[in-house]
Design a protein around this motif. Structure first.
Motif, PDB file in Angstrom:
ATOM      1  N   PHE A 179       0.859  -1.190   0.000  1.00 28.31           N
ATOM      2  CA  PHE A 179       0.000   0.000   0.000  1.00 28.31           C
ATOM      3  C   PHE A 179       0.894   1.238   0.000  1.00 28.31           C
ATOM      4  O   PHE A 179       2.116   1.131   0.155  1.00 28.31           O
ATOM      5  N   CYS A 180       0.279   2.380  -0.154  1.00 30.61           N
ATOM      6  CA  CYS A 180       0.983   3.642   0.073  1.00 30.61           C
ATOM      7  C   CYS A 180      -0.051   4.664   0.514  1.00 30.61           C
ATOM      8  O   CYS A 180      -1.088   4.817  -0.133  1.00 30.61           O
ATOM      9  N   GLY A 181       0.214   5.319   1.645  1.00 27.15           N
ATOM     10  CA  GLY A 181      -0.755   6.293   2.124  1.00 27.15           C
ATOM     11  C   GLY A 181      -0.145   7.255   3.126  1.00 27.15           C
ATOM     12  O   GLY A 181       0.933   7.009   3.672  1.00 27.15           O
ATOM     13  N   HIS A 182      -0.864   8.362   3.335  1.00 27.67           N
ATOM     14  CA  HIS A 182      -0.437   9.404   4.257  1.00 27.67           C
ATOM     15  C   HIS A 182      -1.044   9.143   5.633  1.00 27.67           C
ATOM     16  O   HIS A 182      -2.262   8.994   5.740  1.00 27.67           O
ATOM     17  N   CYS A 183      -0.227   9.137   6.670  1.00 34.06           N
ATOM     18  CA  CYS A 183      -0.757   8.954   8.023  1.00 34.06           C
ATOM     19  C   CYS A 183      -0.618  10.251   8.816  1.00 34.06           C
ATOM     20  O   CYS A 183       0.480  10.791   8.939  1.00 34.06           O
ATOM     21  N   HIS A 184      -1.744  10.689   9.366  1.00 33.95           N
ATOM     22  CA  HIS A 184      -1.798  11.963  10.103  1.00 33.95           C
ATOM     23  C   HIS A 184      -1.793  11.755  11.610  1.00 33.95           C
ATOM     24  O   HIS A 184      -1.998  12.714  12.348  1.00 33.95           O
ATOM     25  N   CYS A 185      -1.593  10.544  12.102  1.00 37.20           N
ATOM     26  CA  CYS A 185      -1.695  10.324  13.547  1.00 37.20           C
ATOM     27  C   CYS A 185      -0.550  11.030  14.286  1.00 37.20           C
ATOM     28  O   CYS A 185       0.522  11.265  13.719  1.00 37.20           O
ATOM     29  N   SER A 186      -0.767  11.354  15.569  1.00 33.88           N
ATOM     30  CA  SER A 186       0.250  12.107  16.311  1.00 33.88           C
ATOM     31  C   SER A 186       1.501  11.267  16.541  1.00 33.88           C
ATOM     32  O   SER A 186       2.606  11.809  16.655  1.00 33.88           O
ATOM     33  N   MET A 187       1.351   9.947  16.597  1.00 30.42           N
ATOM     34  CA  MET A 187       2.530   9.084  16.804  1.00 30.42           C
ATOM     35  C   MET A 187       3.435   9.072  15.579  1.00 30.42           C
ATOM     36  O   MET A 187       4.617   8.751  15.683  1.00 30.42           O
ATOM     37  N   CYS A 188       2.906   9.407  14.421  1.00 26.77           N
ATOM     38  CA  CYS A 188       3.753   9.579  13.243  1.00 26.77           C
ATOM     39  C   CYS A 188       4.292  11.004  13.187  1.00 26.77           C
ATOM     40  O   CYS A 188       5.476  11.216  12.929  1.00 26.77           O
ATOM     41  N   ARG A 189       3.422  11.977  13.436  1.00 26.16           N
ATOM     42  CA  ARG A 189       3.821  13.380  13.261  1.00 26.16           C
ATOM     43  C   ARG A 189       4.986  13.764  14.160  1.00 26.16           C
ATOM     44  O   ARG A 189       5.932  14.405  13.729  1.00 26.16           O
ATOM     45  N   ARG A 190       4.927  13.389  15.450  1.00 25.04           N
ATOM     46  CA  ARG A 190       5.945  13.868  16.398  1.00 25.04           C
ATOM     47  C   ARG A 190       7.333  13.324  16.094  1.00 25.04           C
ATOM     48  O   ARG A 190       8.255  14.121  15.935  1.00 25.04           O
ATOM     49  N   PRO A 191       7.508  12.009  16.015  1.00 25.67           N
ATOM     50  CA  PRO A 191       8.888  11.536  15.778  1.00 25.67           C
ATOM     51  C   PRO A 191       9.449  11.964  14.417  1.00 25.67           C
ATOM     52  O   PRO A 191      10.660  12.157  14.288  1.00 25.67           O
ATOM     53  N   HIS A 192       8.593  12.115  13.409  1.00 28.67           N
ATOM     54  CA  HIS A 192       9.088  12.516  12.092  1.00 28.67           C
ATOM     55  C   HIS A 192       9.208  14.037  11.979  1.00 28.67           C
ATOM     56  O   HIS A 192       9.791  14.532  11.014  1.00 28.67           O
TER      57      HIS A 192
END
Ligand SMILES: [Zn+2]
Ligand SMILES: [Zn+2]
Length: 138
Positions: free
Chosen positions: A25-38
């Motif tokens: 798959f390929c998709g954009h994840c907006h969750c806070s657990m992705c946003r903060r570390p990245h």
């Protein structure tokens, strides 16, 4: 005819890896657990079955962090680049930005869209999912 593996690395180059297509798959994840570390408004992920993923150098520089009961994230201990997230034993999620080549698909959807940062403006026609699972229709 198999396409050549797609190489990837962290920012400093100490960790290199590759994936073999096709991806899952390929998709954009907006969750806070992705946003903060990245350090990003959202993270674009792809994934491959674990047997199509390999570290090609610098395994000793990879640091793992168990970010939830289900997920382990991995990053370079030298430069801090976030590269991988594993939520199932047989699948590896790979941050698209860590890859140096094209994969076999474009981003297909937005996940955890209702958790997005309030500065994030999205003007595409891709499906937007959210809710508890991040993948429920909104
Ligand atoms: Zn690095
Ligand atoms: Zn996420």
């Amino acid at each position: 005819m198999a396409s050549p593996p797609v190489p990837g690395s962290c920012f400093c180059g100490a960790v290199t890896f590759q994936i073999e297509l096709p991806t899952l798959f390929c998709g954009h994840c907006h969750c806070s657990m992705c946003r903060r570390p990245h350090g990003a408004s959202f993270v674009t992920w792809t994934a491959v079955p674990i047997e199509r993923f390999s570290i090609t150098s610098g395994k000793q520089y990879i640091k793992h962090f168990k970010s939830s009961s289900k997920g382990t994230r991995s990053f370079c201990r030298i430069c801090g680049s976030q590269m991988f997230c594993q939520t199932e034993p047989d699948v590896m999620d790979v941050a698209l930005a860590a890859l140096h080549g094209k994969i076999d698909r474009d981003p297909e959807a937005h996940y955890f869209f209702d958790s997005r940062a309030d500065w994030t403006v999205v003007k595409d026609d891709l499906p937007k999912y959210g809710g508890e699972s991040g993948t429920d229709p909104l």
